[in-house]
Design a protein around this motif. Structure first.
Motif, mmCIF file in Angstrom:
data_model
loop_
_atom_site.group_PDB
_atom_site.id
_atom_site.type_symbol
_atom_site.label_atom_id
_atom_site.label_comp_id
_atom_site.label_asym_id
_atom_site.label_seq_id
_atom_site.Cartn_x
_atom_site.Cartn_y
_atom_site.Cartn_z
ATOM 1 N N GLU A 368 0.837 -1.202 0.000
ATOM 2 C CA GLU A 368 0.000 0.000 0.000
ATOM 3 C C GLU A 368 0.877 1.258 0.000
ATOM 4 O O GLU A 368 0.582 2.235 -0.701
ATOM 5 N N HIS A 369 1.955 1.240 0.780
ATOM 6 C CA HIS A 369 2.867 2.390 0.842
ATOM 7 C C HIS A 369 3.528 2.613 -0.515
ATOM 8 O O HIS A 369 3.666 3.769 -0.959
ATOM 9 N N LYS A 370 3.919 1.555 -1.172
ATOM 10 C CA LYS A 370 4.531 1.656 -2.508
ATOM 11 C C LYS A 370 3.557 2.288 -3.497
ATOM 12 O O LYS A 370 3.942 3.128 -4.318
ATOM 13 N N TRP A 371 2.295 1.900 -3.415
ATOM 14 C CA TRP A 371 1.293 2.465 -4.318
ATOM 15 C C TRP A 371 1.147 3.965 -4.077
ATOM 16 O O TRP A 371 1.071 4.759 -5.024
ATOM 17 N N LEU A 372 1.105 4.385 -2.812
ATOM 18 C CA LEU A 372 0.972 5.808 -2.493
ATOM 19 C C LEU A 372 2.174 6.604 -2.994
ATOM 20 O O LEU A 372 2.027 7.693 -3.573
ATOM 21 N N LEU A 373 3.383 6.073 -2.785
ATOM 22 C CA LEU A 373 4.582 6.754 -3.262
ATOM 23 C C LEU A 373 4.589 6.863 -4.780
ATOM 24 O O LEU A 373 4.985 7.900 -5.342
ATOM 25 N N SER A 374 4.159 5.803 -5.444
ATOM 26 C CA SER A 374 4.126 5.805 -6.914
ATOM 27 C C SER A 374 3.113 6.815 -7.434
ATOM 28 O O SER A 374 3.344 7.486 -8.444
ATOM 29 N N GLU A 375 1.965 6.921 -6.737
ATOM 30 C CA GLU A 375 0.957 7.906 -7.135
ATOM 31 C C GLU A 375 1.520 9.322 -7.004
ATOM 32 O O GLU A 375 1.303 10.169 -7.881
ATOM 33 N N GLN A 376 2.247 9.580 -5.936
ATOM 34 C CA GLN A 376 2.818 10.903 -5.726
ATOM 35 C C GLN A 376 3.899 11.218 -6.754
ATOM 36 O O GLN A 376 4.015 12.359 -7.219
ATOM 37 N N ALA A 377 4.682 10.202 -7.125
ATOM 38 C CA ALA A 377 5.785 10.421 -8.062
ATOM 39 C C ALA A 377 5.337 10.345 -9.518
ATOM 40 O O ALA A 377 6.076 10.772 -10.414
ATOM 41 N N GLY A 378 4.173 9.785 -9.753
ATOM 42 C CA GLY A 378 3.699 9.633 -11.122
ATOM 43 C C GLY A 378 4.395 8.522 -11.867
ATOM 44 O O GLY A 378 4.357 8.472 -13.109
ATOM 45 N N ARG A 379 5.037 7.627 -11.142
ATOM 46 C CA ARG A 379 5.731 6.485 -11.741
ATOM 47 C C ARG A 379 5.890 5.397 -10.685
ATOM 48 O O ARG A 379 5.692 5.652 -9.487
ATOM 49 N N ASP A 380 6.258 4.205 -11.113
ATOM 50 C CA ASP A 380 6.505 3.110 -10.178
ATOM 51 C C ASP A 380 7.845 3.348 -9.495
ATOM 52 O O ASP A 380 8.894 3.362 -10.154
ATOM 53 N N VAL A 381 7.824 3.546 -8.182
ATOM 54 C CA VAL A 381 9.066 3.864 -7.466
ATOM 55 C C VAL A 381 9.914 2.624 -7.204
ATOM 56 O O VAL A 381 11.083 2.746 -6.815
ATOM 57 N N GLY A 382 9.327 1.431 -7.356
ATOM 58 C CA GLY A 382 10.080 0.209 -7.103
ATOM 59 C C GLY A 382 9.954 -0.256 -5.665
ATOM 60 O O GLY A 382 9.704 0.542 -4.750
ATOM 61 N N MET A 383 10.142 -1.540 -5.467
ATOM 62 C CA MET A 383 9.950 -2.115 -4.143
ATOM 63 C C MET A 383 11.043 -1.702 -3.158
ATOM 64 O O MET A 383 10.764 -1.402 -1.996
ATOM 65 N N GLY A 384 12.297 -1.644 -3.603
ATOM 66 C CA GLY A 384 13.390 -1.310 -2.692
ATOM 67 C C GLY A 384 13.216 0.036 -2.021
ATOM 68 O O GLY A 384 13.237 0.134 -0.779
ATOM 69 N N PRO A 385 13.050 1.114 -2.792
ATOM 70 C CA PRO A 385 12.833 2.422 -2.160
ATOM 71 C C PRO A 385 11.574 2.460 -1.301
ATOM 72 O O PRO A 385 11.546 3.134 -0.264
ATOM 73 N N ALA A 386 10.516 1.741 -1.720
ATOM 74 C CA ALA A 386 9.276 1.717 -0.934
ATOM 75 C C ALA A 386 9.510 1.072 0.420
ATOM 76 O O ALA A 386 8.995 1.538 1.449
#
Length: 413
Positions: A368-386
């Motif tokens: 869920e956190h990865k999805w929120l970060l990706s939404e904010q960045a406008g791209r898939d941030v990847g699992m590691g940074p999430a």
């Protein structure tokens, strides 16, 4: 039953598991007077019996003083529920023939294993209870009652106090704690179900009033509405699972749709009863056998034991991984996802943070956190940074849920 004795007090122990450490407990002392060195600090709900928590080895157990016939009956019921994989605490032993040092008879005790990462409803309300939290708790309780009624179990004392809750991917999963008033039948009549629901309604009303008096209930929550809500949620779910559906002959695909909806609710369908009626339509009624559809699929594919909503999210991540990878058979993809995605995420958690959430709940929250970060960045941030963001910005600030037990339950080594 087998008779055994300790150095301090001859007792008779009936046990599902042979644990010699049971003999070291002070059975000649009334439970209310047990010394602190034997006890574990653990939040508990309201109980008509004296209950204490102890640690033996790597597990924490609940010890409840009660009558012998009551203890034997509840022990047998909990063992029967365990055999059908019903969400309840595990019965461990009955200790009878207790006597004080002065020779006075003492009540027998029932021992159950405490469910890790679970909390009684009061422990969830250390701050003012919000309406959405109450709604999730009532959903979990309604689903538990539906599941028990499908199995033919009459609770007889349904309440929030007799239930433990575990976090389940944004929702809660409910487990039965107290079964002493219960009875297991082949099936329940509408009258029996109605009686169980009325008991639940009255008990929950009293518990909501108790929370209100303690200042733990949000001002917008009405105790009378709360107790009616659990009944309404139960009735909606029961109807969806059991109603007879009329289907037009040319819309037979609706049968598959009905089964998919039930699977989405987390229920397995064993068979479908179909009959034709006068105008050529079908009368369809599925036979729902149990909850845990997604949990069983996840267990079959990966060996992970998860709550239903957790399993649904983990399977969604597994399915996405499979779709993005080189085409693989489902079982092979599940093995690679487990070793390449799930396990590295869990291992990334520092040791001092691992008691905050169980691994399956941790992974779902990171998704869920990865999805929120990706939404904010406008791209898939990847699992590691999430993962790193979740650990440093979210998990480190969460309360240590396992530490609520007052003891580190992580096995040594």
């Amino acid at each position: 039953m087998s008779a055994v004795s300790s150095q301090t007090c001859p007792v008779r122990i009936t046990s599902a598991l042979v644990d010699p450490a049971l003999l070291d407990l002070p059975w000649s002392t009334p439970l209310a007077d047990w010394p602190a060195r034997h006890l574990v600090a653990l939040p508990q709900g309201i109980s008509r019996h004296i209950v204490r928590f102890v640690r033996l080895g790597e597990y924490v157990y609940a010890v409840k003083e009660t009558g012998e016939r009551v203890a034997e009956r509840e022990y047998d019921l909990l063992r029967a529920l365990e055999r059908i994989d019903f969400p309840s605490v595990e019965a461990i032993a009955i200790v009878a023939d207790r006597q004080s040092d002065d020779g006075e008879p003492l009540d027998p005790v029932l021992i159950t294993r405490h469910l890790q990462f679970s909390l009684p409803y009061r422990a969830l309300f250390s701050h003012t209870l919000r309406p959405e939290t109450m709604g999730r708790l009532l959903d979990a309780l309604a689903a538990l009652i539906v599941r028990m009624h499908l199995t033919g179990f009459f609770w007889g004392d349904c309440s929030l106090s007799n239930t433990l809750f575990r976090r389940d991917a944004g929702a809660f999963a409910a487990y039965l704690v107290d079964a002493e008033t219960g009875a297991l039948h082949r099936s329940l009549s509408n009258g029996q179900r109605g009686e169980d629901l009325e008991i639940a309604r009255v008990n929950i009303f009293g518990e909501a009033l108790d929370l209100q008096a303690a200042g733990l209930l949000h001002e917008s929550i009405d105790p009378e509405t709360v107790c009616e809500e659990v009944v309404q949620r139960y009735e909606r779910l029961w109807h969806e699972i059991t109603y007879e559906q009329q289907i037009e002959r040319e819309a037979r695909h609706d049968i598959e749709g009905r089964i998919r909806r039930l699977n989405e609710l987390g229920f397995d369908v064993a068979e479908v009863a179909m009959s034709t009626i006068d105008d050529g339509r079908y009368l369809v009624r599925p036979k729902v056998v149990d909850a845990g559809y997604h949990a069983r699929r996840l267990m079959r594919l990966t060996g992970l034991d998860a709550e239903e909503n957790q399993a649904r999210k983990l399977l969604n991540d597994l399915d996405a991984y499979r779709a993005e990878s080189v085409p693989l058979a489902e079982q092979q993809a599940a093995h690679r996802w487990l070793t390449e995605v799930f396990e590295p995420v869990v291992r990334a958690v520092p040791a001092h943070l691992r008691r905050k959430l169980e691994p399956q709940e941790l992974f779902t929250q990171i998704i869920e956190h990865k999805w929120l970060l990706s939404e904010q960045a406008g791209r898939d941030v990847g699992m590691g940074p999430a993962v790193q963001s979740f650990l440093s910005e979210v998990l480190v600030h969460r309360p240590d849920e396992q530490a609520v037990l007052g003891v580190d339950l992580t096995p040594a080594g």
